[in-house]
Scaffold this active site. Sequence first.
Site, PDB file in Angstrom:
ATOM      1  N   GLY A  46      18.519  93.475  20.932  1.00 30.99           N
ATOM      2  CA  GLY A  46      19.326  94.571  21.470  1.00 30.99           C
ATOM      3  C   GLY A  46      18.479  95.705  22.027  1.00 30.99           C
ATOM      4  O   GLY A  46      18.827  96.315  23.045  1.00 30.99           O
ATOM      5  N   THR A  47      17.371  95.992  21.384  1.00 31.48           N
ATOM      6  CA  THR A  47      16.519  97.087  21.846  1.00 31.48           C
ATOM      7  C   THR A  47      16.005  96.808  23.254  1.00 31.48           C
ATOM      8  O   THR A  47      16.111  97.666  24.155  1.00 31.48           O
ATOM      9  CB  THR A  47      15.328  97.274  20.868  1.00 31.48           C
ATOM     10  OG1 THR A  47      15.861  97.632  19.588  1.00 31.48           O
ATOM     11  CG2 THR A  47      14.361  98.335  21.349  1.00 31.48           C
ATOM     12  N   HIS A  69      21.197  88.826  15.813  1.00 31.74           N
ATOM     13  CA  HIS A  69      21.141  88.954  14.342  1.00 31.74           C
ATOM     14  C   HIS A  69      22.227  89.838  13.753  1.00 31.74           C
ATOM     15  O   HIS A  69      22.318  89.981  12.537  1.00 31.74           O
ATOM     16  CB  HIS A  69      19.748  89.413  13.902  1.00 31.74           C
ATOM     17  CG  HIS A  69      19.429  90.863  14.114  1.00 31.74           C
ATOM     18  ND1 HIS A  69      19.327  91.745  13.064  1.00 31.74           N
ATOM     19  CD2 HIS A  69      19.168  91.587  15.230  1.00 31.74           C
ATOM     20  CE1 HIS A  69      18.996  92.944  13.535  1.00 31.74           C
ATOM     21  NE2 HIS A  69      18.901  92.884  14.845  1.00 31.74           N
ATOM     22  N   THR A 112       7.816  83.126  28.648  1.00 30.19           N
ATOM     23  CA  THR A 112       8.372  81.860  28.162  1.00 30.19           C
ATOM     24  C   THR A 112       9.491  82.151  27.166  1.00 30.19           C
ATOM     25  O   THR A 112       9.343  82.991  26.276  1.00 30.19           O
ATOM     26  CB  THR A 112       7.256  81.023  27.492  1.00 30.19           C
ATOM     27  OG1 THR A 112       6.234  80.823  28.460  1.00 30.19           O
ATOM     28  CG2 THR A 112       7.772  79.683  27.003  1.00 30.19           C
ATOM     29  N   CYS A 154      16.162 102.259   9.220  1.00 30.81           N
ATOM     30  CA  CYS A 154      15.116 102.542  10.200  1.00 30.81           C
ATOM     31  C   CYS A 154      13.835 101.858   9.774  1.00 30.81           C
ATOM     32  O   CYS A 154      13.664 101.502   8.619  1.00 30.81           O
ATOM     33  CB  CYS A 154      14.938 104.036  10.424  1.00 30.81           C
ATOM     34  SG  CYS A 154      14.594 104.944   8.933  1.00 30.81           S
TER      35      CYS A 154
HETATM   36  C1  PLP Z   1      24.190  99.762  18.290  1.00 29.21           C
HETATM   37  C2  PLP Z   1      22.847  99.097  18.258  1.00 29.21           C
HETATM   38  N1  PLP Z   1      22.179  98.932  19.405  1.00 29.21           N
HETATM   39  C3  PLP Z   1      20.982  98.330  19.452  1.00 29.21           C
HETATM   40  C4  PLP Z   1      20.370  97.873  18.303  1.00 29.21           C
HETATM   41  C5  PLP Z   1      19.027  97.210  18.391  1.00 29.21           C
HETATM   42  O1  PLP Z   1      19.155  95.815  18.248  1.00 29.21           O
HETATM   43  P1  PLP Z   1      17.905  94.924  17.807  1.00 29.21           P
HETATM   44  O2  PLP Z   1      17.714  95.099  16.342  1.00 29.21           O
HETATM   45  O3  PLP Z   1      18.307  93.522  18.160  1.00 29.21           O
HETATM   46  O4  PLP Z   1      16.737  95.368  18.603  1.00 29.21           O
HETATM   47  C6  PLP Z   1      21.028  98.036  17.068  1.00 29.21           C
HETATM   48  C7  PLP Z   1      20.392  97.600  15.813  1.00 29.21           C
HETATM   49  O5  PLP Z   1      20.590  98.156  14.763  1.00 29.21           O
HETATM   50  C8  PLP Z   1      22.300  98.659  17.058  1.00 29.21           C
HETATM   51  O6  PLP Z   1      22.973  98.839  15.926  1.00 29.21           O
END
Ligand code: PLP
Length: 372
Positions: free
Chosen positions: A71-72, A190, A226, A309
């Site tokens: 997600g990040t 995840h 990759t 965190c």
């Molecule tokens: C709302 C939200 N966005 C983005 C992320 C980041 O996702 P990732 O852990 O896959 O990088 C999180 C993770 O806690 C999240 O809760």
Amino acid sequence: MPAFAYLDHNATSPLRPAAFDAMAEALRAGGNPSSVHRAGRAARAGVDKARGQVAALVGALPSEVVFTSGGTEANNAALAGAGCKRMLVSAVEHDSVLKAATGLEIMPVDGNGIVDLGVLEKSLAASAEPALVSVMFANNETGVLQPMADVVRVARAAGALVHCDAVQGAGKVPVDLYGLGVDYLSLSAHKFGGPSGVGALVVRSGAPFVADRLGGGQESNRRAGTENVAGIAGFGVAASEARNGLATTDWRDQLEAALLKIVPAARVYGATAGRLPNTTCISMPGVRAETQVMALDLAGICVSAGAACSSGKVTRSAVLLAMGVEPAEAETALRISFGWNTCFDDIERLIAAWRDLYIRVTHSDITHARAA
Ligand SMILES: Cc1ncc(COP(=O)(O)O)c(C=O)c1O
């Protein structure tokens, strides 16, 4: 009874057995999806299958799915890739949006954490500079759902692009790219039983997108490197399973009713807003969240104090502060989040342990008061 009750799915959800199996199979098989030989073609077929499964979870076309490391990265890529210097984001976004945004304008939220559409509209009207609006689907701490249809309407009227961080919504409630009408949608495996370290940015066909990872031409030139073939296979299977087993609000509501009966002065954050069915953010007045987390951990229950965190250190919740919660109160807020493998016993165990903790704490207050 299982060794412990895991009620922290918004931090990470345990890997689904079927996702584990798909990953093991992909790891055993090996192969680089860019290779033309049979091993490469088999790996490519696995990635394509997962692309279809992830696309189906959010009503997108497979070609709109760009696999990322989570997600990040998806959030970072959307903000950089839309090509707008101006970014309007809500005050309760995840740090992977807030810290990645340049030309940042933060939109305030109300007491439930809902973005102020009036301020958004006025801010958009204040400049003709092309803008990206980034608002999350559901908040990771409170589960509060944003009025995405209204956000999109306001943004479109001003000619802005829209990104939605759906990391906490997808796999828990229906999320639909075209129903939402957004340009970019971030996902993370995840959070609903896939592996960590894999996610996707869904880029609506026709939306501008400039890749920030350069190298090989993977992901149709939108994300070089990759592919994480095994992670992607696990993501795909988890997406399919999640799509077929979306949660209802019954257990959350029963949990909240029980906790409020034990501690009538407790407060459920975002209680009057639409929320994810798996998330409760609740205070135990006067008892710091760390104390609650440790006491519950000793009782075999995993929950979290606000956002997890990386340092493992608990900081005051910026989300609750943005919602106008007093700092001292925000320090007493606990996040409880269920998922695919939660059973009602886990919830009953939490209720009993919370009751024990509250009795202990109030009793020790009385003892201290007598001794003083
Ligand atoms: C709302 C939200 N966005 C983005 C992320 C980041 O996702 P990732 O852990 O896959 O990088 C999180 C993770 O806690 C999240 O809760």
